[in-house]
Design a protein around this motif. Structure first.
Motif, PDB file in Angstrom:
ATOM      1  N   SER A 146       0.803  -1.219   0.000  1.00 33.21           N
ATOM      2  CA  SER A 146       0.000   0.000   0.000  1.00 33.21           C
ATOM      3  C   SER A 146       0.841   1.277   0.000  1.00 33.21           C
ATOM      4  CB  SER A 146      -0.938   0.014   1.210  1.00 33.21           C
ATOM      5  OG  SER A 146      -0.195  -0.035   2.405  1.00 33.21           O
ATOM      6  N   LYS A 176       2.092   3.926  -4.702  1.00 30.54           N
ATOM      7  CA  LYS A 176       0.904   4.594  -5.223  1.00 30.54           C
ATOM      8  C   LYS A 176       1.155   4.955  -6.676  1.00 30.54           C
ATOM      9  CE  LYS A 176      -0.322   6.109  -0.680  1.00 30.54           C
ATOM     10  NZ  LYS A 176      -0.583   7.155   0.252  1.00 30.54           N
ATOM     11  N   GLN A 177       0.669   4.093  -7.550  1.00 28.17           N
ATOM     12  CA  GLN A 177       0.870   4.317  -8.977  1.00 28.17           C
ATOM     13  C   GLN A 177      -0.339   3.817  -9.749  1.00 28.17           C
ATOM     14  OE1 GLN A 177       4.464   2.124  -9.568  1.00 28.17           O
ATOM     15  NE2 GLN A 177       3.415   0.214 -10.000  1.00 28.17           N
ATOM     16  N   ASP A 184      -2.410  -0.086 -10.190  1.00 31.92           N
ATOM     17  CA  ASP A 184      -2.085  -1.030  -9.116  1.00 31.92           C
ATOM     18  C   ASP A 184      -3.027  -2.230  -9.191  1.00 31.92           C
ATOM     19  OD1 ASP A 184      -4.429   0.079  -8.128  1.00 31.92           O
ATOM     20  OD2 ASP A 184      -3.643   0.503  -6.141  1.00 31.92           O
ATOM     21  N   TYR A 225      -5.128   5.625  -2.194  1.00 29.75           N
ATOM     22  CA  TYR A 225      -4.775   5.992  -3.561  1.00 29.75           C
ATOM     23  C   TYR A 225      -6.010   5.685  -4.404  1.00 29.75           C
ATOM     24  CZ  TYR A 225      -2.287   6.425  -7.977  1.00 29.75           C
ATOM     25  OH  TYR A 225      -1.892   6.815  -9.238  1.00 29.75           O
ATOM     26  N   ARG A 234      -6.819   1.625   0.790  1.00 24.47           N
ATOM     27  CA  ARG A 234      -6.229   0.316   0.512  1.00 24.47           C
ATOM     28  C   ARG A 234      -5.434  -0.205   1.714  1.00 24.47           C
ATOM     29  NH1 ARG A 234      -2.209   1.063  -3.828  1.00 24.47           N
ATOM     30  NH2 ARG A 234      -1.505   2.526  -2.269  1.00 24.47           N
TER      31      ARG A 234
END
Length: 142
Positions: free
Chosen positions: A72, A75-76, A79, A110, A114
């Motif tokens: 977690s 952050k992209q 995911d 994000y 999550r």
């Protein structure tokens, strides 16, 4: 005895079917003794749900459908987010779910709140884990 263990109320944005009152009225109509609430990434509706269920003499099963990722902290876009259904078994489970959801909203957020597998592993005591739906973490590759 049949029991719905995966229900989204008005607290599951764009995914809830009905209100706590509607779900419980329908369960009562079908002579069901139990019903669960598992809103997406939130336990905001559990108190309202629990009060209505007790009022209608139905045993509430409280929980949440969480969004789970491998890590977690990453952050992209794109995911590999899956769903995991968590039911509260006891007070320890409630506290652990609150811990995870707090983390999910403050640290892991994000696009959605999550959690990750390490957080789940460290806080799974007192919870029952279900695979849930077609977006389940079990259905994902890897």
């Amino acid at each position: 005895m049949f029991c719905h263990l995966h229900n989204h109320t008005e607290y599951s944005i764009l995914d809830g079917f009905g209100t706590a009152k509607q779900y419980i009225a329908r369960a009562k109509e079908l002579n069901q003794k139990y019903i669960a609430i598992t809103d997406h990434g939130s336990i905001d509706g559990i108190l309202k749900f629990q009060r209505e269920a007790v009022k209608q003499e139905i045993i509430p099963i409280l929980g949440c459908e969480a969004y789970i990722v491998k890590d977690s902290r990453i952050k992209q876009k794109g995911d590999d987010r899956g769903h995991i259904t968590l039911l509260i078994k006891n007070q320890n489970g409630f506290e652990n779910l609150c811990k995870m959801l707090t983390y999910a909203n403050l640290e892991g957020f994000y696009y959605r709140p999550r959690i990750d597998y390490d957080l789940l592993y460290d806080n799974c005591e007192g919870l029952i884990i279900l695979t849930g739906c077609s977006e389940s973490f079990i259905a994902k590759d890897g």
